[in-house]
Design an enzyme around this catalytic site. Sequence first.
Site, mmCIF file in Angstrom:
data_model
loop_
_atom_site.group_PDB
_atom_site.id
_atom_site.type_symbol
_atom_site.label_atom_id
_atom_site.label_comp_id
_atom_site.label_asym_id
_atom_site.label_seq_id
_atom_site.Cartn_x
_atom_site.Cartn_y
_atom_site.Cartn_z
ATOM 1 N N ASP A 58 0.867 -1.174 0.000
ATOM 2 C CA ASP A 58 0.000 0.000 0.000
ATOM 3 C C ASP A 58 0.906 1.226 0.000
ATOM 4 O O ASP A 58 2.117 1.118 0.151
ATOM 5 C CB ASP A 58 -0.971 -0.020 1.186
ATOM 6 C CG ASP A 58 -0.259 0.269 2.485
ATOM 7 O OD1 ASP A 58 0.984 0.414 2.466
ATOM 8 O OD2 ASP A 58 -0.925 0.359 3.515
ATOM 9 N N SER A 59 0.326 2.392 -0.172
ATOM 10 C CA SER A 59 1.138 3.584 -0.382
ATOM 11 C C SER A 59 1.505 4.277 0.926
ATOM 12 O O SER A 59 2.323 5.185 0.932
ATOM 13 C CB SER A 59 0.356 4.566 -1.242
ATOM 14 O OG SER A 59 -0.830 4.937 -0.560
ATOM 15 N N GLY A 60 0.889 3.899 2.009
ATOM 16 C CA GLY A 60 1.097 4.603 3.270
ATOM 17 C C GLY A 60 0.022 5.630 3.554
ATOM 18 O O GLY A 60 -0.092 6.127 4.671
ATOM 19 N N GLY A 61 -0.766 5.963 2.531
ATOM 20 C CA GLY A 61 -1.819 6.960 2.713
ATOM 21 C C GLY A 61 -2.777 6.591 3.834
ATOM 22 O O GLY A 61 -3.064 7.383 4.720
ATOM 23 N N PHE A 62 -3.241 5.346 3.806
ATOM 24 C CA PHE A 62 -4.230 4.926 4.797
ATOM 25 C C PHE A 62 -3.662 5.018 6.224
ATOM 26 O O PHE A 62 -4.338 5.507 7.128
ATOM 27 C CB PHE A 62 -4.696 3.494 4.510
ATOM 28 C CG PHE A 62 -5.748 3.016 5.462
ATOM 29 C CD1 PHE A 62 -7.052 3.470 5.356
ATOM 30 C CD2 PHE A 62 -5.431 2.134 6.493
ATOM 31 C CE1 PHE A 62 -8.034 3.038 6.253
ATOM 32 C CE2 PHE A 62 -6.404 1.701 7.383
ATOM 33 C CZ PHE A 62 -7.702 2.159 7.256
ATOM 34 N N ASP A 71 -2.679 8.257 -1.549
ATOM 35 C CA ASP A 71 -4.027 8.834 -1.577
ATOM 36 C C ASP A 71 -4.379 9.529 -0.275
ATOM 37 O O ASP A 71 -3.753 9.300 0.759
ATOM 38 C CB ASP A 71 -5.068 7.749 -1.887
ATOM 39 C CG ASP A 71 -5.042 6.611 -0.866
ATOM 40 O OD1 ASP A 71 -3.993 6.422 -0.218
ATOM 41 O OD2 ASP A 71 -6.052 5.906 -0.727
ATOM 42 N N GLN A 93 -11.089 7.324 -4.597
ATOM 43 C CA GLN A 93 -11.672 7.810 -3.341
ATOM 44 C C GLN A 93 -13.016 8.469 -3.656
ATOM 45 O O GLN A 93 -13.568 8.264 -4.718
ATOM 46 C CB GLN A 93 -10.696 8.780 -2.659
ATOM 47 C CG GLN A 93 -9.438 8.105 -2.123
ATOM 48 C CD GLN A 93 -9.710 7.173 -0.947
ATOM 49 O OE1 GLN A 93 -10.775 7.205 -0.320
ATOM 50 N NE2 GLN A 93 -8.744 6.310 -0.645
ATOM 51 N N GLY A 126 -11.153 3.744 0.770
ATOM 52 C CA GLY A 126 -12.052 4.613 1.529
ATOM 53 C C GLY A 126 -13.442 4.053 1.728
ATOM 54 O O GLY A 126 -14.358 4.784 2.086
ATOM 55 N N ASP A 153 -8.006 -7.403 0.845
ATOM 56 C CA ASP A 153 -7.043 -7.575 1.932
ATOM 57 C C ASP A 153 -7.734 -7.179 3.228
ATOM 58 O O ASP A 153 -8.626 -6.334 3.219
ATOM 59 C CB ASP A 153 -5.822 -6.666 1.736
ATOM 60 C CG ASP A 153 -6.124 -5.230 2.141
ATOM 61 O OD1 ASP A 153 -6.727 -4.503 1.328
ATOM 62 O OD2 ASP A 153 -5.809 -4.846 3.284
ATOM 63 N N CYS A 156 -12.256 -28.071 7.094
ATOM 64 C CA CYS A 156 -10.981 -27.376 6.835
ATOM 65 C C CYS A 156 -9.791 -28.330 6.881
ATOM 66 O O CYS A 156 -9.748 -29.252 7.689
ATOM 67 C CB CYS A 156 -10.802 -26.249 7.851
ATOM 68 S SG CYS A 156 -9.290 -25.309 7.612
ATOM 69 N N CYS A 180 -6.590 -27.251 7.370
ATOM 70 C CA CYS A 180 -5.419 -26.589 7.969
ATOM 71 C C CYS A 180 -4.894 -27.401 9.153
ATOM 72 O O CYS A 180 -5.554 -28.312 9.656
ATOM 73 C CB CYS A 180 -5.741 -25.154 8.377
ATOM 74 S SG CYS A 180 -6.453 -25.000 10.024
ATOM 75 N N CYS A 188 -7.142 -27.596 12.286
ATOM 76 C CA CYS A 188 -8.354 -28.414 12.171
ATOM 77 C C CYS A 188 -8.056 -29.897 11.980
ATOM 78 O O CYS A 188 -8.860 -30.737 12.361
ATOM 79 C CB CYS A 188 -9.220 -27.902 11.031
ATOM 80 S SG CYS A 188 -9.814 -26.227 11.327
ATOM 81 N N HIS A 196 -5.716 -20.832 10.664
ATOM 82 C CA HIS A 196 -7.032 -21.325 10.242
ATOM 83 C C HIS A 196 -7.825 -20.223 9.525
ATOM 84 O O HIS A 196 -8.417 -20.465 8.469
ATOM 85 C CB HIS A 196 -7.844 -21.853 11.423
ATOM 86 C CG HIS A 196 -9.280 -22.031 11.060
ATOM 87 N ND1 HIS A 196 -9.728 -23.091 10.295
ATOM 88 C CD2 HIS A 196 -10.367 -21.234 11.262
ATOM 89 C CE1 HIS A 196 -11.025 -22.946 10.068
ATOM 90 N NE2 HIS A 196 -11.441 -21.829 10.642
HETATM 91 ZN ZN ZN Z 1 -8.728 -24.884 9.795
#
Ligand code: ZN
Length: 391
Positions: free
Chosen positions: A90-94, A144, A206, A234, A284, A322, A324, A327, A353
């Site tokens: 990311d750009s750092g804006g957030f 941004d 935005q 945003g 994300d 699942c 993983c 699980c 998980h």
């Molecule tokens: Zn799992």
Amino acid sequence: MFEFTLEASSSAARSGRLALPHGTIETPCFMPVGTQGTVRALSPNDLRTAGASLVLANTYHLHVRPGEDVVAQLGGLHRFMGWDRPLLTDSGGFQVFSLAGFRRVSDEGVEFQSHLDGARRFLTPERATEIQWTLGADVAMAFDHVVPGVADETTARDALERTLRWLERCVERHRELLESWKVGKSDPFQPSNLPTFPQTLWPILQGGAHQALREEGLRRILEMGSWSGLAIGGLSVGEPKPAMYEMLAALEPRLPPALPRYLMGVGFPVDLVAAVERGMDLFDCVAPTRNGRNGTAFTPDGPVNIRNAAYREDARPLDETCDCEACTTFSRGYLRHLFQAEELLGLRLLSLHNVRYLIRLAGEMRAAIRDGSFARWADAWRRRYLQPELA
Ligand SMILES: [Zn+2]
């Protein structure tokens, strides 16, 4: 490179493939967040086993610590964090706008206080672009100006105009860096010759919760040049959920089908499904790891809080569907014990998980889109996931 191939669509929902320097990713795609160059409590091997194909890292955090020059000296971000698949920064804006503390916005950039030592720092569109270039992500984001979801139209207009002006400067700086890279010249500002592969820059739309602003912003971004992807920022920053869904539905028909669409910061299961239904491709969110560390696990039957006394003698796996490590190896009773005893393994297992859950969820959506059953799948998924909350 950076080509997006649409494979299938089922009304607005789509599945596709995006070729990036470190590999091809399939969409819909959930990317775990490696804020400080690590997805909390998970190793790169954990992430690979969980099926992660793309990881996000935070420019702001890596800039204030350890600094992009340190990362560059240690071989660039991929080598630094031991991750050989695609990375997006990311750009750092957030962060600049969401972390508490002093900040002063001007057209030049943002002066802010480091959350670590309180030192004043200055980030401009050019600097944010240079830092991401030095880190060496496959995909860099434009710098941004983010405003809260409840911002009034004047505030949102002001931030949108600034974001568009900054986008032109990011593009210009990124073009210069790419040109000097192509002819084998190291740009004078940086100590190394990173990255060793091309990098693409995505714009961020935005406009707050104001549809006319969003539509205008989108039109102006598309007029500005040809892109390899587009982010919607945003949203999911304090506005009511239905407002986000409505905005996505309104924007979707205006988005070029050939561009992957990255909805920033969204990643709770219900939102992920709703966003895919509205034509989004990439996501994300820190939710899987943050919730995992709090003892909350996503399951097909809704969230489970493993600390609950009801699981004390529960021999069942956390999620029987699942694959993983948490699980397939442990009972709910054991996982609850780890949280009660404040053992680190519990944090790791639930984080693992939850990341695996969201990656599997994206995979299930992809499969349903491909075989044309997505609408039916989404209804069935929602009935099962939401039902325990209604009970
Ligand atoms: Zn799992």
